[in-house]
Design a protein around this motif. Structure first.
Motif, PDB file in Angstrom:
ATOM      1  N   LYS A 155      40.109  50.456  -1.359  1.00  0.00           N
ATOM      2  CA  LYS A 155      40.870  49.513  -1.301  1.00  0.00           C
ATOM      3  C   LYS A 155      42.276  50.222  -1.274  1.00  0.00           C
ATOM      4  N   PRO A 156      43.304  49.466  -0.980  1.00  0.00           N
ATOM      5  CA  PRO A 156      44.697  49.999  -0.988  1.00  0.00           C
ATOM      6  C   PRO A 156      45.306  50.282  -2.214  1.00  0.00           C
ATOM      7  N   PRO A 157      46.128  51.117  -2.634  1.00  0.00           N
ATOM      8  CA  PRO A 157      46.423  51.789  -3.971  1.00  0.00           C
ATOM      9  C   PRO A 157      46.995  50.260  -4.663  1.00  0.00           C
ATOM     10  N   ALA A 158      47.641  49.473  -3.988  1.00  0.00           N
ATOM     11  CA  ALA A 158      48.140  48.294  -4.815  1.00  0.00           C
ATOM     12  C   ALA A 158      47.245  47.599  -5.329  1.00  0.00           C
ATOM     13  N   ALA A 159      45.817  47.579  -4.936  1.00  0.00           N
ATOM     14  CA  ALA A 159      44.748  46.874  -5.679  1.00  0.00           C
ATOM     15  C   ALA A 159      44.240  47.328  -6.901  1.00  0.00           C
ATOM     16  N   SER A 223      43.743  48.545   4.994  1.00  0.00           N
ATOM     17  CA  SER A 223      44.321  47.179   5.402  1.00  0.00           C
ATOM     18  C   SER A 223      43.551  46.211   4.596  1.00  0.00           C
ATOM     19  N   GLY A 224      42.399  46.481   4.110  1.00  0.00           N
ATOM     20  CA  GLY A 224      41.780  45.357   3.180  1.00  0.00           C
ATOM     21  C   GLY A 224      40.902  46.140   2.207  1.00  0.00           C
ATOM     22  N   ASN A 225      39.633  45.562   1.911  1.00  0.00           N
ATOM     23  CA  ASN A 225      38.792  45.960   0.901  1.00  0.00           C
ATOM     24  C   ASN A 225      37.591  46.306   1.572  1.00  0.00           C
ATOM     25  N   LEU A 245      39.270  41.385   4.425  1.00  0.00           N
ATOM     26  CA  LEU A 245      40.564  41.147   4.368  1.00  0.00           C
ATOM     27  C   LEU A 245      40.701  40.443   2.897  1.00  0.00           C
ATOM     28  N   PRO A 246      41.765  40.929   2.169  1.00  0.00           N
ATOM     29  CA  PRO A 246      42.010  40.616   0.809  1.00  0.00           C
ATOM     30  C   PRO A 246      42.052  39.097   0.953  1.00  0.00           C
ATOM     31  N   THR A 256      35.874  36.854   1.459  1.00  0.00           N
ATOM     32  CA  THR A 256      34.623  36.749   1.529  1.00  0.00           C
ATOM     33  C   THR A 256      34.075  36.213   0.231  1.00  0.00           C
ATOM     34  N   THR A 257      34.360  36.516  -0.623  1.00  0.00           N
ATOM     35  CA  THR A 257      33.966  36.244  -2.166  1.00  0.00           C
ATOM     36  C   THR A 257      33.834  34.801  -2.162  1.00  0.00           C
ATOM     37  N   VAL A 258      34.996  34.086  -1.621  1.00  0.00           N
ATOM     38  CA  VAL A 258      34.964  32.608  -1.871  1.00  0.00           C
ATOM     39  C   VAL A 258      34.083  32.185  -0.902  1.00  0.00           C
TER      40      VAL A 258
END
Length: 274
Positions: A155-159, A223-225, A245-246, A256-258
């Motif tokens: 994931k991106p560092p911010a995540a 750019s995403g997870n 995508l987040p 995609t979890t949702v």
């Protein structure tokens, strides 16, 4: 369907918007279990944001109040503490629960309590695939003799902000993809409860928490997870890679979890489940 939700954050809000766009799912009643002292505010928000669902709304603050609304099905999407506080009571009452916070199973005592509660109530704990694919195949291969399962989450560092990753690496200063955690799925799910539900899902479908190898990666170019796992068995070797995508409003969660939870609801009511 009389639907119960535990939690009303990013996942729950997105799920309700998707339900409104899904003709197969007709809600008769929606009951949301939120924080104590916030039920009036929550009830108004539900009416204002999701009135298009065409069902009755109720906001409650306890599992007992949720059960009094007689839900057919409950979706948990509020985190590990909500699982501890509410899910055993609901299972004992015989109501099936979709558990989004799958990482809660990494805690041995809680897993045993949840399984016992489901057995006592004759209910089922439904574990959605979440942000990863291929869980059906992984679970199918388990009887064939899995010899190894390895998962990588990037994931991106911010995540990874607000997690132990902050002490393992300089998240703000990263110039390239960096592995900051290597260990078991149990440790990953316990240390990163908001980020490593996928590790828990893969572990439960395959070799278990202690024999599933995990690497967690922070990548400034991501750019995403991205979730990737490789499984080897006596009859097949499989590799699955998903670039997600987040979720809007929560960089830690893949959107995609949702959709995975929506699929569980559709299969609950559809004449054909897939």
């Amino acid at each position: 369907m009389r639907l119960g939700l535990i939690g009303y954050g990013n996942i729950a809000g997105t799920l309700l918007r998707l339900i409104a766009e899904t003709p197969e799912i007709r809600l008769e009643a929606l009951t949301v279990l939120g924080l104590p002292g916030k039920t009036d505010e929550l009830g108004k928000d539900l009416e204002a944001s999701h009135g298009g669902l065409g069902c009755s709304f109720a906001a409650v603050s306890s599992a007992e109040e949720l059960l009094a609304a007689k839900p057919d099905f409950v979706v948990e999407c509020a985190g590990h503490q909500a699982v501890v506080s509410h899910v055993p009571t609901i299972l004992k009452a015989g109501v099936d629960v979709v558990l989004v916070s799958i990482g809660a199973f990494a805690h041995r005592e809680l897993e045993a309590e949840l399984r016992a509660a489901a057995e006592e109530g004759g209910a089922r704990i439904v574990l959605p695939a979440g942000a990863v694919g291929g869980i059906d195949l992984l679970a199918a291969l388990r009887p064939a003799g899995l010899t190894s399962v390895t998962y990588q989450g990037c994931k991106p560092p911010a995540a990874w902000a607000g997690t132990p990753a902050e002490t393992a690496v300089d998240l703000d200063g990263l110039k390239e993809a960096t592995v900051f955690f290597t260990g078991t799925a149990r440790d990953a799910a316990a240390q990163y409860p908001k980020n490593a539900n996928v590790a828990a899902t893969i572990a439960l479908a395959g070799l278990g928490f202690d024999d599933t190898k995990v690497e967690l990666i922070a990548d400034p170019a991501a750019s995403g997870n991205t979730h990737e796992f490789t499984a080897v068995s006596g009859v097949a070797r499989t590799s699955i890679r998903i670039e997600n995508l987040p979720s809007p409003g929560n960089i830690k969660t893949s959107v995609t979890t949702v959709y995975s939870v929506l699929r569980e609801l559709r299969n609950r009511v559809a004449p054909v489940a897939i």
